[in-house]
Design a protein around this motif. Sequence first.
Motif, PDB file in Angstrom:
ATOM      1  N   TYR A  19     -28.645  39.438 -31.527  1.00  0.00           N
ATOM      2  CA  TYR A  19     -29.106  40.517 -32.291  1.00  0.00           C
ATOM      3  C   TYR A  19     -28.511  41.539 -31.855  1.00  0.00           C
ATOM      4  O   TYR A  19     -28.456  42.831 -32.923  1.00  0.00           O
ATOM      5  CB  TYR A  19     -30.517  40.707 -31.404  1.00  0.00           C
ATOM      6  N   SER A  20     -27.694  41.771 -30.968  1.00  0.00           N
ATOM      7  CA  SER A  20     -26.529  42.988 -30.798  1.00  0.00           C
ATOM      8  C   SER A  20     -25.440  42.736 -32.136  1.00  0.00           C
ATOM      9  O   SER A  20     -25.167  44.018 -32.744  1.00  0.00           O
ATOM     10  CB  SER A  20     -25.899  42.798 -29.382  1.00  0.00           C
ATOM     11  N   TYR A  21     -25.121  41.582 -32.236  1.00  0.00           N
ATOM     12  CA  TYR A  21     -24.214  41.475 -33.290  1.00  0.00           C
ATOM     13  C   TYR A  21     -24.938  41.661 -34.720  1.00  0.00           C
ATOM     14  O   TYR A  21     -24.204  42.403 -35.419  1.00  0.00           O
ATOM     15  CB  TYR A  21     -23.767  39.920 -33.411  1.00  0.00           C
ATOM     16  N   ILE A  22     -26.090  41.262 -34.942  1.00  0.00           N
ATOM     17  CA  ILE A  22     -26.668  41.465 -36.262  1.00  0.00           C
ATOM     18  C   ILE A  22     -26.905  43.128 -36.432  1.00  0.00           C
ATOM     19  O   ILE A  22     -26.644  43.529 -37.697  1.00  0.00           O
ATOM     20  CB  ILE A  22     -28.131  40.889 -36.266  1.00  0.00           C
ATOM     21  N   LEU A  23     -27.339  43.725 -35.445  1.00  0.00           N
ATOM     22  CA  LEU A  23     -27.347  45.106 -35.579  1.00  0.00           C
ATOM     23  C   LEU A  23     -26.266  45.745 -35.977  1.00  0.00           C
ATOM     24  O   LEU A  23     -26.039  46.735 -36.650  1.00  0.00           O
ATOM     25  CB  LEU A  23     -27.851  45.881 -34.284  1.00  0.00           C
ATOM     26  N   ARG A  24     -24.963  45.506 -35.229  1.00  0.00           N
ATOM     27  CA  ARG A  24     -23.887  45.952 -35.273  1.00  0.00           C
ATOM     28  C   ARG A  24     -23.105  45.629 -36.811  1.00  0.00           C
ATOM     29  O   ARG A  24     -22.597  46.693 -37.423  1.00  0.00           O
ATOM     30  CB  ARG A  24     -22.458  45.675 -34.534  1.00  0.00           C
ATOM     31  N   ILE A  25     -23.508  44.506 -37.274  1.00  0.00           N
ATOM     32  CA  ILE A  25     -23.005  44.150 -38.645  1.00  0.00           C
ATOM     33  C   ILE A  25     -23.668  44.967 -39.591  1.00  0.00           C
ATOM     34  O   ILE A  25     -23.173  45.388 -40.748  1.00  0.00           O
ATOM     35  CB  ILE A  25     -23.150  42.771 -38.903  1.00  0.00           C
TER      36      ILE A  25
ATOM     37  N   ILE B 255     -16.651  35.327 -37.892  1.00  0.00           N
ATOM     38  CA  ILE B 255     -16.509  36.609 -37.983  1.00  0.00           C
ATOM     39  C   ILE B 255     -15.515  37.137 -39.128  1.00  0.00           C
ATOM     40  O   ILE B 255     -14.445  36.628 -38.864  1.00  0.00           O
ATOM     41  CB  ILE B 255     -16.413  37.430 -36.850  1.00  0.00           C
ATOM     42  N   ASN B 256     -15.658  38.160 -39.845  1.00  0.00           N
ATOM     43  CA  ASN B 256     -14.720  38.589 -40.921  1.00  0.00           C
ATOM     44  C   ASN B 256     -15.106  39.919 -41.104  1.00  0.00           C
ATOM     45  O   ASN B 256     -15.560  40.489 -42.156  1.00  0.00           O
ATOM     46  CB  ASN B 256     -15.030  37.955 -42.263  1.00  0.00           C
ATOM     47  N   LEU B 257     -14.566  41.090 -39.977  1.00  0.00           N
ATOM     48  CA  LEU B 257     -15.103  42.194 -40.033  1.00  0.00           C
ATOM     49  C   LEU B 257     -13.859  42.786 -40.847  1.00  0.00           C
ATOM     50  O   LEU B 257     -12.779  42.695 -40.787  1.00  0.00           O
ATOM     51  CB  LEU B 257     -14.980  42.710 -38.641  1.00  0.00           C
TER      52      LEU B 257
ATOM     53  N   ALA C 293     -19.383  45.106 -32.596  1.00  0.00           N
ATOM     54  CA  ALA C 293     -19.656  44.020 -33.486  1.00  0.00           C
ATOM     55  C   ALA C 293     -18.799  42.806 -32.746  1.00  0.00           C
ATOM     56  O   ALA C 293     -19.132  41.627 -32.745  1.00  0.00           O
ATOM     57  CB  ALA C 293     -19.450  44.241 -34.963  1.00  0.00           C
ATOM     58  N   LEU C 294     -17.228  43.184 -32.704  1.00  0.00           N
ATOM     59  CA  LEU C 294     -16.369  42.052 -32.331  1.00  0.00           C
ATOM     60  C   LEU C 294     -17.002  41.603 -30.736  1.00  0.00           C
ATOM     61  O   LEU C 294     -16.808  40.415 -30.330  1.00  0.00           O
ATOM     62  CB  LEU C 294     -15.201  43.079 -32.113  1.00  0.00           C
ATOM     63  N   ALA C 295     -17.518  42.534 -29.940  1.00  0.00           N
ATOM     64  CA  ALA C 295     -17.521  42.315 -28.454  1.00  0.00           C
ATOM     65  C   ALA C 295     -18.915  41.420 -28.695  1.00  0.00           C
ATOM     66  O   ALA C 295     -19.051  40.409 -27.900  1.00  0.00           O
ATOM     67  CB  ALA C 295     -17.917  43.309 -27.747  1.00  0.00           C
ATOM     68  N   ALA C 296     -20.034  41.605 -29.279  1.00  0.00           N
ATOM     69  CA  ALA C 296     -21.237  40.867 -29.541  1.00  0.00           C
ATOM     70  C   ALA C 296     -20.625  39.643 -30.082  1.00  0.00           C
ATOM     71  O   ALA C 296     -21.519  38.530 -29.775  1.00  0.00           O
ATOM     72  CB  ALA C 296     -22.186  41.804 -30.533  1.00  0.00           C
ATOM     73  N   TYR C 297     -19.926  39.431 -30.943  1.00  0.00           N
ATOM     74  CA  TYR C 297     -19.638  38.164 -31.464  1.00  0.00           C
ATOM     75  C   TYR C 297     -18.727  37.352 -30.534  1.00  0.00           C
ATOM     76  O   TYR C 297     -19.394  36.007 -30.193  1.00  0.00           O
ATOM     77  CB  TYR C 297     -18.581  38.332 -32.886  1.00  0.00           C
TER      78      TYR C 297
ATOM     79  N   SER D  12     -10.535  51.045 -43.098  1.00  0.00           N
ATOM     80  CA  SER D  12     -11.134  50.813 -44.297  1.00  0.00           C
ATOM     81  C   SER D  12     -12.527  51.026 -44.634  1.00  0.00           C
ATOM     82  O   SER D  12     -12.843  51.720 -45.753  1.00  0.00           O
ATOM     83  CB  SER D  12     -10.868  49.280 -44.936  1.00  0.00           C
ATOM     84  N   VAL D  13     -13.233  50.849 -43.706  1.00  0.00           N
ATOM     85  CA  VAL D  13     -14.558  51.239 -43.578  1.00  0.00           C
ATOM     86  C   VAL D  13     -14.737  52.769 -43.842  1.00  0.00           C
ATOM     87  O   VAL D  13     -15.655  53.342 -44.394  1.00  0.00           O
ATOM     88  CB  VAL D  13     -15.488  50.472 -42.434  1.00  0.00           C
TER      89      VAL D  13
END
Length: 447
Positions: free
Chosen positions: A428-434, A241-243, A371-375, A248-249
Amino acid sequence: MLRKNISIILCLLSISFVGANAQDAWSLEKCINHAFENNLTIKRQEISVEVQKNELNQNKLNRLPDINASSNYGFNFGETGVRDGNDYVFTTDPIHSLSLRVGGSLPVFDGFSQRNAIKKSEKDLLSLQAEAERIRNDISLQITSYYLQVLFDKELLNVSKEQYNVSKQQVDRTKKLVDAGSQAMGSYLEIKSQAAKEALNVTQQENSLALSLLNLAQLLDLEDVSNFDVVFPEIPAVEQINLEDPKSVFNTAMGIMPQIKASQYSLESKELDVEIAKSGYLPSLSLNYSFTSNGNWYLNDKYDYNRPFSDQFSDNKNTYVGASLSIPIFNKFQTRNRVKTAKVGVLDAQYSLAQQKLDLRKEIQQAYADALAAYNNYLSSNEAVESYKESFRYTEQKFNVGLVNSVDYNVAKTDFIRAQSDLLQAKYSYILRIKILDFYKGIPIAL
């Protein structure tokens, strides 16, 4: 009998899915483009944009002069005195009359009201265009979410089918062991019951997939949803992971998100409402022009009064050129109250913009946390799958030689299936959040 019915159901479902795959499957990009072209909410917003374009154009044309022409024709009845040579005589012949007027006015100064009205229309147009973009973005995210749900259900269905196939093989093997006297009949019945449960789970997963496909097809407003299917793209492996930091976002999103632009343009439009209202304090100046002429005649031409109409029209013409100046003195405080109302509108627009910024910040923070939780869930689920896989393999080996009973075997298998399901869910939860975080950074959604 139960096994026969299950086989028939699976056969019918497999035929259904073969038919679905026979047609062209939809990619995520095709789904999004179709929605952009056919979604009624988008089309209605585009109509609003066109209406506002017309209003802007009209406000620009309002700087041109007004030019109007009018003509009146009529005749009078009654006794009238007319000249007949050197005498006046009375006649009851009707008098016909015709008049013509051409006039116009040109605004010279209106307290900058028209200039600010044009600027306001421009801001309103930009706001509506940004709102249209926001609607497209919302639909893109919704389609992506539904699309990923379909992919998740497809993978989960494959897992269910694989486990059911394993159970069928185990049923056949256990039956042979029971017939040879190496296993008790109870073990065979337990394994057979587990296979029936997994066959039912396959059916349930197929129903879930069919429902997910229906939801996506209905979101796309497709008329025929019977054979709708999607492309299963190559999903990249979940890497380290590299969020990017949420702050910044957020700073990036502030400059590109249409909902922020729409609220900002709306605020600027409301500020121009104040300036338009203030124009009521200032005088207005306009130039005016008019040309008029008229003529009368009797149908009975025995009187000298019946001069040629062209002569009358030329003799009676009148031309006016002038200027009109209006200075407001007292209008029952209408202008003052309009200004106050416009300022309240500005305050409301400021609150709306602040709320949009706050909502955007929360959405990005939530997407980052999700995203962090899904990862983390993915890492844990991946370890759990490997652990339960090994445990199930070991339990299966012992069950095959009679060292564990069917209950322990079924528990180990159930734990393995659940771990696989959790892994897919986290993936798939991680993909969606990313994808959501990339979207806020201005990266187009794609798979």
